[in-house]
Design an enzyme around this catalytic site. Structure first.
Site, PDB file in Angstrom:
ATOM      1  N   HIS A   1       0.855  -1.188   0.000  1.00 21.19           N
ATOM      2  CA  HIS A   1       0.000   0.000   0.000  1.00 21.19           C
ATOM      3  C   HIS A   1       0.893   1.239   0.000  1.00 21.19           C
ATOM      4  CE1 HIS A   1      -3.865  -1.915   1.853  1.00 21.19           C
ATOM      5  NE2 HIS A   1      -3.268  -2.733   1.000  1.00 21.19           N
TER       6      HIS A   1
ATOM      7  N   GLU B   1       0.849   3.908   1.765  1.00 20.06           N
ATOM      8  CA  GLU B   1       1.263   4.353   3.096  1.00 20.06           C
ATOM      9  C   GLU B   1       2.393   3.497   3.643  1.00 20.06           C
ATOM     10  OE1 GLU B   1      -3.358   4.539   3.104  1.00 20.06           O
ATOM     11  OE2 GLU B   1      -1.789   3.428   2.067  1.00 20.06           O
TER      12      GLU B   1
ATOM     13  N   CYS C   1      -6.333   1.964   5.597  1.00 20.87           N
ATOM     14  CA  CYS C   1      -6.977   0.718   6.017  1.00 20.87           C
ATOM     15  C   CYS C   1      -6.451   0.333   7.404  1.00 20.87           C
ATOM     16  CB  CYS C   1      -6.674  -0.388   5.009  1.00 20.87           C
ATOM     17  SG  CYS C   1      -4.952  -0.931   5.037  1.00 20.87           S
TER      18      CYS C   1
END
Length: 153
Positions: free
Chosen positions: A53, A55, A83
């Protein structure tokens, strides 16, 4: 809010890289003392990695750049609410602040579905600023999914 706009524009540029590779357009940049110390964009499809991801990649790069896992003084800018996995990593990294553009009403762990970032039982809480350039981020996502539907994917 204005001081966050240039950094969020950088995150939006990262998100465009994800879309160009066929990944959901989410981007992130980690900033400390007016300098980008980490960047990332979604690479789940490209890398065939469920943890790739935006991040997570930006946090990893920031930790390498700064020489430690505690991201003291870092603000992370993301184009989408994180998430559960990413929010958990932010808590683990002792990230002081997160700024995101669009809320994720299906999987957001910053308050939309769950609130991992500020859970009272955890040992760290992340300050949250939401909605910076939300329309631009939502448009990137909308256009990406519209293209997928048009191709029948």
């Amino acid at each position: 809010m204005d001081e966050h706009i240039p950094w969020m524009r950088e995150a939006l540029r990262e998100a465009a890289k994800a879309a160009a590779q066929g990944d959901v357009p989410v981007g992130a940049v980690a900033v400390r003392e007016g300098r980008i110390v980490g960047r990332g964009y979604n690479r789940k499809e490209h890398d065939r990695d469920p943890t790739a991801h935006a991040e997570m990649l930006a946090l990893r790069e920031a930790a390498r750049t700064l020489g430690g896992w505690r991201l003291i003084g870092v603000t992370l800018y993301c184009t989408l609410e994180p998430c559960v996995m990413c929010a958990g990593a932010m808590v683990q990294a002792r990230l002081p602040r997160l700024v995101w553009a669009a809320d994720d009403l299906k999987a957001g762990a910053g308050g939309s579905v769950l609130n991992v970032l500020q859970h009272e039982r955890l040992n760290h809480r992340v300050e949250v600023i939401r909605g910076v350039l939300a329309e631009e981020a939502q448009e990137q996502l909308r256009a990406f999914f519209e293209q997928l539907r048009a191709r029948g994917d």
